[in-house]
Design an enzyme around this catalytic site. Structure first.
Site, PDB file in Angstrom:
ATOM      1  N   GLY A 187      -3.249  18.862 -48.269  1.00  0.00           N
ATOM      2  CA  GLY A 187      -4.569  18.663 -48.099  1.00  0.00           C
ATOM      3  C   GLY A 187      -5.298  17.871 -49.446  1.00  0.00           C
ATOM      4  O   GLY A 187      -6.005  17.082 -49.116  1.00  0.00           O
ATOM      5  N   ASP A 225      -6.039  30.396 -54.395  1.00  0.00           N
ATOM      6  CA  ASP A 225      -4.624  29.923 -53.501  1.00  0.00           C
ATOM      7  C   ASP A 225      -4.157  31.302 -54.830  1.00  0.00           C
ATOM      8  O   ASP A 225      -3.442  31.029 -54.450  1.00  0.00           O
ATOM      9  CB  ASP A 225      -4.318  29.286 -54.892  1.00  0.00           C
ATOM     10  CG  ASP A 225      -5.022  27.631 -53.679  1.00  0.00           C
ATOM     11  OD1 ASP A 225      -5.635  27.742 -53.061  1.00  0.00           O
ATOM     12  OD2 ASP A 225      -4.658  26.609 -54.658  1.00  0.00           O
TER      13      ASP A 225
HETATM   14  C1  S3P Z   1      -7.059  22.144 -55.078  1.00  0.00           C
HETATM   15  C2  S3P Z   1      -9.128  22.430 -54.384  1.00  0.00           C
HETATM   16  C3  S3P Z   1      -8.778  24.116 -52.871  1.00  0.00           C
HETATM   17  C4  S3P Z   1      -7.413  24.372 -53.280  1.00  0.00           C
HETATM   18  C5  S3P Z   1      -6.808  24.318 -53.009  1.00  0.00           C
HETATM   19  C6  S3P Z   1      -6.100  22.495 -54.045  1.00  0.00           C
HETATM   20  C7  S3P Z   1      -7.632  21.156 -55.067  1.00  0.00           C
HETATM   21  O1  S3P Z   1      -8.750  23.852 -51.881  1.00  0.00           O
HETATM   22  O2  S3P Z   1      -6.960  25.848 -51.841  1.00  0.00           O
HETATM   23  O3  S3P Z   1      -5.393  24.167 -53.269  1.00  0.00           O
HETATM   24  O4  S3P Z   1      -7.012  20.392 -55.985  1.00  0.00           O
HETATM   25  O5  S3P Z   1      -8.300  20.374 -55.629  1.00  0.00           O
HETATM   26  P1  S3P Z   1     -10.402  23.606 -50.903  1.00  0.00           P
HETATM   27  O6  S3P Z   1     -11.103  22.283 -51.573  1.00  0.00           O
HETATM   28  O7  S3P Z   1     -10.284  23.630 -49.660  1.00  0.00           O
HETATM   29  O8  S3P Z   1     -11.541  24.657 -51.739  1.00  0.00           O
END
Ligand code: S3P
Length: 432
Positions: free
Chosen positions: A91, A317
């Site tokens: 993501g 996380d």
């Molecule tokens: C992350 C942000 C978080 C986290 C993901 C890594 C990042 O997600 O859960 O594992 O590196 O910016 P969200 O931005 O959806 O909160």
């Protein structure tokens, strides 16, 4: 994979792999900066490789030698990719890189694996459209594959209502190439690695304390200068070992060089609140980030605790492994305001509830969290990981502490963030 609950003690020292969020950002900022960037102790995992390969596909020269990367920054002058870009399971790759693609006048398409193609993208697609980029995709742009044609951006004021660091980072990077100022307000400060690294690469940002929130302002047109970046150990990976030690029958573990940024260490603060014996030693700053060695000991009885919505971003996380700790603590524990867990690599609320119940814990599922009544002992079972690395690692720890045998259905998924998890585990545990 079969895990037997015959744990005797945990001992030794461990330097877990480097922080995933910082490793992604080091590649991204190195690629958009001017000049050379060296990244030391880079995390080589499936997620971070997705980011690295994406920038290679945009014409960036990146050399890998062991754990060191050398990136020839392109100062935002990328090449149109000749094929679809693949963020795989990540993501962070998809959402932050859309912010980079939004600055480019060419056509690109970004996709991901089956899990990522189900995760929501509108949270970043909408504000990038508002900045002037053209994005389209399945479900009106909410689902990958998403196509991007960018350029000619203007700064916007955006309310990041979920306090998502991915969204904030995407908009800040796009904001570097926008006309005017980009302003992002979030209810709770989300992980601030992008702000810290932007500053480290020579940009200037203004953080304004706001009534009931956190505001960040970035002036467009600033150029970044390549730097040497060091990546500290990942607190989200160290959390599994920390939990195992506090719950083990005996032992002590020193977790070395761990990132202890206050937007990331909520899990460790919560463990202390539960009564765990845990301290930060040798606190220092490296590449603009706070780092410490974490000493953790077993032997203390832990009490149930509440996690409030405003605390969730600091431990988002770590909630799967925190749930395992809660299940083995005295009394009732509760997590609220964590609805975002439903749209992570799996529906983590469902995965936690299902697997903990199968191990004999008393758990009530809530739309935005869960309530757990602690038990003395968990029992071994067949764990369903849903292909989610953090569920696999959390329930491996649970299995080591359980009576009988635990089967993990897809242990390979740990490659997403922690390829040598099982080897590291073997190096610090002793069995009966
Ligand atoms: C992350 C942000 C978080 C986290 C993901 C890594 C990042 O997600 O859960 O594992 O590196 O910016 P969200 O931005 O959806 O909160």
């Amino acid at each position: 994979m079969k895990i037997e609950g015959r744990l005797k003690r945990v001992r030794g020292e461990l330097r877990v792999p480097s922080d995933k969020s910082i490793s992604h950002r080091a590649v991204i900022l190195g690629a958009v900066a001017r000049g050379k960037t060296r990244v030391k102790s880079w995390l080589r995992s499936e997620d971070t490789l997705a980011t690295l390969n994406l920038f290679k596909a945009l014409g960036t020269d990146i050399k890998e030698e062991g754990e060191e990367l050398t990136i020839e920054g392109r100062n935002f002058l990328f090449e149109e990719p000749s094929d679809v870009l693949d963020a795989k399971n990540s993501g962070t790759t998809a959402r932050i890189c859309m912010g980079v693609l939004a600055t480019q006048p060419f056509f690109s398409v970004i996709t991901g694996d089956e899990s990522l193609r189900q995760r929501p993208m509108l949270r970043v697609v909408e504000p990038l459209r508002e900045m002037g980029a053209r994005l389209d995709g399945r479900e009106m742009g909410n689902k990958l594959p998403v196509s991007v044609r960018g350029g000619d951006l203007k700064g916007i004021s955006y309310f990041n209502k979920r306090s998502s660091a991915q969204v904030k980072s995407s908009l800040l990077i796009a904001g570097l190439r926008a006309e005017g100022t980009t302003e992002i307000l979030e209810p709770v400060l989300s992980r601030d690695h992008t702000e810290r690294m932007l500053t480290f690469f020579g940009a200037s940002l203004v953080a304004v304390p706001e009534e009931g929130g956190h505001l960040i302002k970035l002036r467009g047109g600033q150029e970044l200068e390549g730097r040497e970046v060091f990546c500290p150990a990942d607190p989200s990976s160290a959390a599994f070992f920390c939990a195992l030690t506090v719950l083990a029958p005996a032992g002590e573990l020193l977790l070395k060089e761990v990132l202890v940024n206050p937007t990331r260490d909520g899990f460790y603060r919560k463990l202390r609140e539960m009564g765990a014996d845990l301290e930060y030693e040798n606190e220092r700053e490296v590449s603009g980030e706070p780092v410490a060695d974490i000493r953790v000991r077993s032997g203390r009885k832990l009490r149930g605790v509440k996690v409030y919505p405003e605390e969730v971003p600091t431990m988002i996380d770590e909630i799967p492994i925190l749930a395992v700790v809660m299940a083995l603590s005295e009394g009732v524990s509760e997590v609220r305001g964590a609805k975002e867990l439903r749209v992570k690599e799996s529906d983590r609320i469902r995965a936690i509830v299902k697997n903990l119940r199968a191990m004999g814990a008393k758990v009530e599922e809530l739309e935005d969290g869960f309530v757990i009544e602690g038990v003395e002992k968990l029992k071994g079972t067949k764990v369903e990981t849903f292909g989610d690395h953090r569920i696999a690692m959390a329930f491996t720890v649970a299995g080591l502490l359980a009576e009988g045998e635990t089967l993990i259905d897809n242990p390979e998924c740990v490659r997403i963030s922690y390829p040598r998890f099982f080897e590291d585990l073997s190096s610090v545990v002793e069995y009966l």
